[in-house]
Motif scaffolding. Sequence first.
Motif, PDB file in Angstrom:
ATOM      1  N   GLY A  68       0.780  -1.225   0.000  1.00 51.97           N
ATOM      2  CA  GLY A  68       0.000   0.000   0.000  1.00 51.97           C
ATOM      3  C   GLY A  68       0.813   1.277   0.000  1.00 51.97           C
ATOM      4  O   GLY A  68       0.244   2.363   0.008  1.00 51.97           O
ATOM      5  N   ALA A  69       2.151   1.204  -0.002  1.00 51.14           N
ATOM      6  CA  ALA A  69       2.950   2.418   0.048  1.00 51.14           C
ATOM      7  C   ALA A  69       2.763   3.273  -1.207  1.00 51.14           C
ATOM      8  O   ALA A  69       2.783   4.489  -1.127  1.00 51.14           O
ATOM      9  N   ASP A  70       2.577   2.649  -2.355  1.00 50.14           N
ATOM     10  CA  ASP A  70       2.398   3.386  -3.598  1.00 50.14           C
ATOM     11  C   ASP A  70       0.951   3.400  -4.072  1.00 50.14           C
ATOM     12  O   ASP A  70       0.635   4.052  -5.055  1.00 50.14           O
ATOM     13  N   ILE A  71       0.103   2.676  -3.419  1.00 46.42           N
ATOM     14  CA  ILE A  71      -1.298   2.582  -3.821  1.00 46.42           C
ATOM     15  C   ILE A  71      -2.149   2.846  -2.585  1.00 46.42           C
ATOM     16  O   ILE A  71      -2.022   2.137  -1.591  1.00 46.42           O
ATOM     17  N   VAL A  72      -2.977   3.883  -2.644  1.00 49.09           N
ATOM     18  CA  VAL A  72      -3.789   4.258  -1.490  1.00 49.09           C
ATOM     19  C   VAL A  72      -5.258   4.207  -1.874  1.00 49.09           C
ATOM     20  O   VAL A  72      -5.685   4.881  -2.804  1.00 49.09           O
ATOM     21  N   VAL A  73      -6.042   3.391  -1.191  1.00 50.38           N
ATOM     22  CA  VAL A  73      -7.482   3.280  -1.431  1.00 50.38           C
ATOM     23  C   VAL A  73      -8.200   4.062  -0.351  1.00 50.38           C
ATOM     24  O   VAL A  73      -7.903   3.915   0.830  1.00 50.38           O
ATOM     25  N   GLN A 141      -1.453  -7.041  -7.393  1.00 54.01           N
ATOM     26  CA  GLN A 141      -2.708  -7.065  -6.668  1.00 54.01           C
ATOM     27  C   GLN A 141      -3.851  -6.564  -7.546  1.00 54.01           C
ATOM     28  O   GLN A 141      -3.629  -5.921  -8.552  1.00 54.01           O
ATOM     29  N   THR A 142      -5.065  -6.904  -7.124  1.00 55.55           N
ATOM     30  CA  THR A 142      -6.274  -6.438  -7.789  1.00 55.55           C
ATOM     31  C   THR A 142      -7.119  -5.729  -6.749  1.00 55.55           C
ATOM     32  O   THR A 142      -7.283  -6.225  -5.635  1.00 55.55           O
ATOM     33  N   VAL A 143      -7.628  -4.544  -7.108  1.00 57.45           N
ATOM     34  CA  VAL A 143      -8.421  -3.735  -6.186  1.00 57.45           C
ATOM     35  C   VAL A 143      -9.808  -3.540  -6.780  1.00 57.45           C
ATOM     36  O   VAL A 143      -9.936  -3.156  -7.938  1.00 57.45           O
ATOM     37  N   LEU A 156       3.362   4.788 -12.915  1.00 55.94           N
ATOM     38  CA  LEU A 156       4.376   3.945 -13.541  1.00 55.94           C
ATOM     39  C   LEU A 156       4.133   2.474 -13.232  1.00 55.94           C
ATOM     40  O   LEU A 156       4.688   1.604 -13.887  1.00 55.94           O
ATOM     41  N   ILE A 157       3.298   2.198 -12.219  1.00 52.58           N
ATOM     42  CA  ILE A 157       2.934   0.814 -11.928  1.00 52.58           C
ATOM     43  C   ILE A 157       1.946   0.378 -13.010  1.00 52.58           C
ATOM     44  O   ILE A 157       0.898   1.002 -13.178  1.00 52.58           O
ATOM     45  N   PRO A 158       2.260  -0.665 -13.773  1.00 54.98           N
ATOM     46  CA  PRO A 158       1.335  -1.101 -14.826  1.00 54.98           C
ATOM     47  C   PRO A 158      -0.053  -1.397 -14.257  1.00 54.98           C
ATOM     48  O   PRO A 158      -0.176  -1.993 -13.182  1.00 54.98           O
ATOM     49  N   HIS A 159      -1.085  -0.981 -15.007  1.00 54.52           N
ATOM     50  CA  HIS A 159      -2.454  -1.136 -14.509  1.00 54.52           C
ATOM     51  C   HIS A 159      -3.462  -1.255 -15.650  1.00 54.52           C
ATOM     52  O   HIS A 159      -3.212  -0.787 -16.749  1.00 54.52           O
ATOM     53  N   GLN A 160      -4.577  -1.912 -15.339  1.00 56.20           N
ATOM     54  CA  GLN A 160      -5.715  -2.040 -16.243  1.00 56.20           C
ATOM     55  C   GLN A 160      -6.979  -1.864 -15.416  1.00 56.20           C
ATOM     56  O   GLN A 160      -6.998  -2.217 -14.236  1.00 56.20           O
ATOM     57  N   THR A 161      -8.041  -1.365 -16.046  1.00 57.85           N
ATOM     58  CA  THR A 161      -9.302  -1.127 -15.345  1.00 57.85           C
ATOM     59  C   THR A 161     -10.449  -1.693 -16.156  1.00 57.85           C
ATOM     60  O   THR A 161     -10.452  -1.607 -17.377  1.00 57.85           O
ATOM     61  N   ARG A 162     -11.439  -2.267 -15.441  1.00 58.52           N
ATOM     62  CA  ARG A 162     -12.629  -2.762 -16.123  1.00 58.52           C
ATOM     63  C   ARG A 162     -13.854  -2.584 -15.231  1.00 58.52           C
ATOM     64  O   ARG A 162     -13.754  -2.531 -14.004  1.00 58.52           O
ATOM     65  N   THR A 163     -15.025  -2.498 -15.871  1.00 59.15           N
ATOM     66  CA  THR A 163     -16.301  -2.429 -15.165  1.00 59.15           C
ATOM     67  C   THR A 163     -16.668  -3.830 -14.700  1.00 59.15           C
ATOM     68  O   THR A 163     -16.576  -4.783 -15.478  1.00 59.15           O
ATOM     69  N   ILE A 164     -17.094  -3.980 -13.424  1.00 60.18           N
ATOM     70  CA  ILE A 164     -17.511  -5.295 -12.932  1.00 60.18           C
ATOM     71  C   ILE A 164     -18.956  -5.284 -12.437  1.00 60.18           C
ATOM     72  O   ILE A 164     -19.439  -6.292 -11.944  1.00 60.18           O
ATOM     73  N   SER A 165     -19.646  -4.155 -12.569  1.00 59.92           N
ATOM     74  CA  SER A 165     -21.046  -4.085 -12.158  1.00 59.92           C
ATOM     75  C   SER A 165     -21.943  -4.258 -13.376  1.00 59.92           C
ATOM     76  O   SER A 165     -21.491  -4.137 -14.521  1.00 59.92           O
ATOM     77  N   SER A 166     -23.230  -4.526 -13.128  1.00 60.70           N
ATOM     78  CA  SER A 166     -24.171  -4.670 -14.240  1.00 60.70           C
ATOM     79  C   SER A 166     -24.361  -3.334 -14.957  1.00 60.70           C
ATOM     80  O   SER A 166     -24.560  -3.300 -16.163  1.00 60.70           O
ATOM     81  N   GLU A 167     -24.270  -2.240 -14.218  1.00 63.67           N
ATOM     82  CA  GLU A 167     -24.362  -0.926 -14.856  1.00 63.67           C
ATOM     83  C   GLU A 167     -22.973  -0.475 -15.299  1.00 63.67           C
ATOM     84  O   GLU A 167     -21.967  -0.842 -14.691  1.00 63.67           O
TER      85      GLU A 167
END
Length: 180
Positions: A68-73, A141-143, A156-167
């Motif tokens: 979590g040092a470079d990724i903050v939720v 990791q996956t968030v 710079l951390i490689p990343h991808q994003t996708r919708t996971i809800s019905s909407e």
Amino acid sequence: MSLPIRLKLLRKQRSWSLDALALRSGLTKSYLSKVERGLSVPSIAVAIKLANALEVNVEQLLSEPVPGADIVVTRACERTALGEGGAGAVQSVAAGAASKRMLPFVVYPPRELVASAFKEHAGEELLFVHQGRIEVVFPSQTVELAAGDSLYFNALIPHQTRTISSEQAQVLVVVSHELE
């Protein structure tokens, strides 16, 4: 985060090419490319050369960073109000700003992860989920984020994003952009 990703991240944070790292470390560009792609594992002696060239200690290069040092939720329920005001009191998002250091935009992530490589770019990135649910996939990791959640990370951390809800998800993305 694996050694290849940490090495590439440290190199890119310094805006160095593979040639520049090769010159500083005394290693070849082709060998460094193989290490960054995970095709070759450096010996301890080589890791020390890389750490010296990057001006970090060997542990920083070889060991897993603190999670979590470079990724903050920040979850919706964890946000703190910074002032009072009714809905719509502040609506402008950098309207008319010249020489922006941040690039804000709205994204509608696809439902499937794109088969191409992960995205990575200079700067930092903030995602705020306005509607729906998304999944952000990093190599280590996956968030999952729901409406009202946000995610801040080194882009710079490689990343991808996708919708996971019905909407269809709607995400405000703000990317830092240093002026040259």
